[in-house]
Design a protein around this motif. Structure first.
Motif, PDB file in Angstrom:
ATOM      1  N   SER A  25     -33.315  54.615   4.267  1.00 45.26           N
ATOM      2  CA  SER A  25     -33.637  54.547   5.631  1.00 45.26           C
ATOM      3  C   SER A  25     -32.599  53.903   6.685  1.00 45.26           C
ATOM      4  CB  SER A  25     -34.938  53.683   5.939  1.00 45.26           C
ATOM      5  OG  SER A  25     -34.584  52.207   5.758  1.00 45.26           O
ATOM      6  N   ASN A  27     -29.379  54.892   6.305  1.00 46.01           N
ATOM      7  CA  ASN A  27     -28.516  56.010   6.630  1.00 46.01           C
ATOM      8  C   ASN A  27     -28.701  56.610   8.079  1.00 46.01           C
ATOM      9  OD1 ASN A  27     -26.781  58.113   6.371  1.00 46.01           O
ATOM     10  ND2 ASN A  27     -27.679  58.957   4.600  1.00 46.01           N
ATOM     11  N   GLN A  28     -27.556  56.372   8.716  1.00 45.21           N
ATOM     12  CA  GLN A  28     -27.847  56.869  10.161  1.00 45.21           C
ATOM     13  C   GLN A  28     -26.953  58.210  10.449  1.00 45.21           C
ATOM     14  OE1 GLN A  28     -29.505  55.514  12.631  1.00 45.21           O
ATOM     15  NE2 GLN A  28     -30.405  54.211  10.867  1.00 45.21           N
ATOM     16  N   LYS A  29     -26.314  58.825   9.162  1.00 44.48           N
ATOM     17  CA  LYS A  29     -25.663  59.811   9.216  1.00 44.48           C
ATOM     18  C   LYS A  29     -26.144  61.250   9.607  1.00 44.48           C
ATOM     19  CE  LYS A  29     -22.005  60.311   6.253  1.00 44.48           C
ATOM     20  NZ  LYS A  29     -21.391  60.397   5.061  1.00 44.48           N
ATOM     21  N   PRO A  30     -25.798  62.155  10.669  1.00 42.97           N
ATOM     22  CA  PRO A  30     -26.621  63.263  11.064  1.00 42.97           C
ATOM     23  C   PRO A  30     -26.652  64.122   9.843  1.00 42.97           C
ATOM     24  CG  PRO A  30     -24.726  62.787  12.487  1.00 42.97           C
ATOM     25  CD  PRO A  30     -24.417  61.654  11.214  1.00 42.97           C
ATOM     26  N   ALA A  32     -29.099  63.383   7.431  1.00 49.50           N
ATOM     27  CA  ALA A  32     -29.650  62.477   6.411  1.00 49.50           C
ATOM     28  C   ALA A  32     -30.988  62.648   6.435  1.00 49.50           C
ATOM     29  CB  ALA A  32     -28.968  61.386   6.420  1.00 49.50           C
ATOM     30  N   GLU A  33     -31.579  63.065   7.383  1.00 48.47           N
ATOM     31  CA  GLU A  33     -33.174  63.143   7.455  1.00 48.47           C
ATOM     32  C   GLU A  33     -33.873  63.666   6.279  1.00 48.47           C
ATOM     33  OE1 GLU A  33     -31.181  64.579   9.814  1.00 48.47           O
ATOM     34  OE2 GLU A  33     -30.865  63.104  11.494  1.00 48.47           O
ATOM     35  N   GLN A  34     -33.377  64.837   5.966  1.00 50.33           N
ATOM     36  CA  GLN A  34     -34.027  65.340   4.818  1.00 50.33           C
ATOM     37  C   GLN A  34     -34.090  64.468   3.433  1.00 50.33           C
ATOM     38  OE1 GLN A  34     -32.512  69.539   3.841  1.00 50.33           O
ATOM     39  NE2 GLN A  34     -33.796  69.903   2.252  1.00 50.33           N
ATOM     40  N   ILE A  36     -33.605  61.347   3.394  1.00 45.14           N
ATOM     41  CA  ILE A  36     -34.726  60.151   3.670  1.00 45.14           C
ATOM     42  C   ILE A  36     -36.018  60.513   3.373  1.00 45.14           C
ATOM     43  CG2 ILE A  36     -35.297  58.515   5.475  1.00 45.14           C
ATOM     44  CD1 ILE A  36     -32.313  58.592   6.737  1.00 45.14           C
ATOM     45  N   ALA A  37     -36.323  61.808   3.971  1.00 52.93           N
ATOM     46  CA  ALA A  37     -37.915  62.081   3.965  1.00 52.93           C
ATOM     47  C   ALA A  37     -38.220  62.297   2.535  1.00 52.93           C
ATOM     48  CB  ALA A  37     -37.917  63.362   4.817  1.00 52.93           C
ATOM     49  N   GLU A  40     -39.029  59.053   1.030  1.00 53.64           N
ATOM     50  CA  GLU A  40     -40.003  58.273   1.504  1.00 53.64           C
ATOM     51  C   GLU A  40     -41.197  58.874   0.960  1.00 53.64           C
ATOM     52  OE1 GLU A  40     -39.240  58.669   5.541  1.00 53.64           O
ATOM     53  OE2 GLU A  40     -38.372  56.851   5.993  1.00 53.64           O
ATOM     54  N   LYS A  65     -47.219  55.509  10.409  1.00 55.18           N
ATOM     55  CA  LYS A  65     -46.142  56.408   9.403  1.00 55.18           C
ATOM     56  C   LYS A  65     -47.133  57.586   8.636  1.00 55.18           C
ATOM     57  CE  LYS A  65     -42.306  53.583   9.262  1.00 55.18           C
ATOM     58  NZ  LYS A  65     -41.182  52.967   8.417  1.00 55.18           N
TER      59      LYS A  65
END
Length: 154
Positions: A25, A27-30, A32-34, A36-37, A40, A65
């Motif tokens: 969570s 990780n702020q790199k563009p 990274a959302e996938q 991170i998801a 989670e 959430k």
């Protein structure tokens, strides 16, 4: 696939997935959302099952959430939180030492030469500088660190 865990192993797994999700969570790199998801989602799945397997007192459902999480009380006293905080602390100091040593090397040899060096060559050249910074920060933390603004900027 079916896995069987002892109560102790499941407790460790709960901490492991919580630690992994916490680290991800940050990780702020563009893009990274996938990733991170995915962390989670797996955390939620394991925590949901664990809550039905006798760990309900340390697992709660986060309405906002729409996912399971360990309770804040449990997290605050957990080994995984201790690991996460220690990692963050050590990463901070290591990064600070490396960046300052690299800055000093750049000032000494110039940016074009520094950019041509490999990471191994840089670390070799800054070894003594890094040691000096480690000694300083070990003794004084950031107490003696000061920002010197260029004239007209502060």
């Amino acid at each position: 696939m079916h896995l069987r865990f002892t109560e102790s192993e499941l407790a460790t797994l709960i901490q492991m997935v919580s630690l992994a999700a916490n680290v991800a969570s940050v990780n702020q790199k563009p893009g990274a959302e996938q990733g991170i998801a995915a962390f989670e989602d797996l955390e939620n799945k394991i925590l949901e099952r664990a809550s039905h397997a006798g760990f309900g007192e340390i697992i709660e459902f986060d309405e906002e959430k729409q996912a399971h999480r360990v309770t804040l009380e449990y997290e605050g006293n957990s080994f995984f939180q201790e690991c996460f905080e220690e990692f963050r602390e050590e990463s901070f100091w290591e990064e600070m030492v490396i960046r300052l040593a690299d800055r000093d090397l750049i000032r000494s040899i110039g940016l074009p030469l520094w950019e041509k060096m490999s990471e191994q060559e840089r670390r070799s050249r800054t070894q003594d500088i890094e040691k000096r910074y480690w000694e300083e920060f070990t003794k004084h933390g950031i107490e003696r660190v000061a920002v010197i603004h260029p004239p007209g900027e502060g």
